[in-house]
Design an enzyme around this catalytic site. Structure first.
Site: not given
Ligand code: JF5
Length: 238
Positions: A85, A112, A150, A165
């Site tokens: 994220p 985490e 794709r 698209d």
């Molecule tokens: C993840 C720490 C990675 O939550 C996600 C994510 C959200 N948007 N794109 C990817 O990836 C998993 C969570 C916590 C690192």
């Protein structure tokens, strides 16, 4: 195109990949997808891949050693992209760029987070597929794989079908209809059945613009409407 995925849950990918156009592309030799489980490179008796954060706090952090070892053993295609994220937003533009390369790799974050030395010294960039937190990067990896694959010639049966698209124009797509012309009392807009191709094109352009203004004004932020677009909005809705 070769795509290597580093994941603690390689089995997560089995059924989505078996049940899609991606499986066909793999069998045709257009897509070379490889999965690597960093746990196989854990060296301690418990095969641990995570540990508590320095400085304290809740949860666990993925340790650098098994991730570095897994990547170094695979010599995967680069860029190596960390999914999480905190990454820059993944979008259609980046999908198109990756589709033009011979390959790339994805590292799925978990728990985490990932030790920052992995982001800084092992990966080339960090991408996010949206502003929410997943349990792990696996679903995000599937999003990237599908969005990129794709666009690769030979993966989608109809290569022209990706040309218009949503987002390639910078706008959302206009609504589409098929038969029947009336369903449960809801009629297809008359203009689409008029045979007047100029009017149809105008209606579609106006719908795309209205939709974008209403649902995704951020896609238009930072630019003014062109005089043509202003004029489109003057037209009646149908
Ligand atoms: C993840 C720490 C990675 O939550 C996600 C994510 C959200 N948007 N794109 C990817 O990836 C998993 C969570 C916590 C690192």
């Amino acid at each position: 195109m070769r795509i290597d995925v580093f994941t603690l849950f390689p089995e997560y990918f089995t059924s989505p990949l078996d049940a899609s156009l991606l499986d066909k592309a793999r069998r045709a030799g257009v897509l070379d997808l490889r999965f690597h489980d960093p746990r196989r490179f854990a060296t301690d008796p418990h095969r641990s891949v995570d540990d508590t954060p320095f400085g304290g706090g809740a949860g666990m952090v993925l340790r650098p050693e098994p991730l570095f070892a897994a990547v170094e053993a695979a010599a995967p295609p680069r860029p190596l992209i960390l999914l999480g994220p905190a990454g820059r937003p993944f979008d259609q533009h980046r999908a198109g760029e990756l589709a033009g390369t011979p390959g790339f790799s994805l590292l799925c974050g978990r728990y985490e987070g990932v030790d920052e030395r992995v982001a800084e010294h092992l990966c080339d960039e960090e991408l996010s597929v949206g502003d929410y937190v997943l349990a792990g990067g696996e679903a995000a990896a599937l999003v990237v794989i599908e969005a990129v694959a794709r666009l690769v010639p030979g993966v989608v049966g109809n290569d022209a079908s990706t040309d218009h698209d949503s987002f390639s124009s910078g706008l959302l797509e206009e609504p589409q209809y098929t038969r029947p012309a009336e369903f449960r009392g809801w009629a297809v807009p008359a203009v689409l059945r008029s045979g007047d191709h100029a009017r149809i094109a105008g209606w579609r352009a106006a719908q795309a613009l209205r939709r974008t203004l209403e649902r995704r004004p951020d896609l238009l932020a930072g630019r003014a409407l062109t005089p043509e677009e202003q004029e489109l909005l003057e037209e009646p809705d149908d």
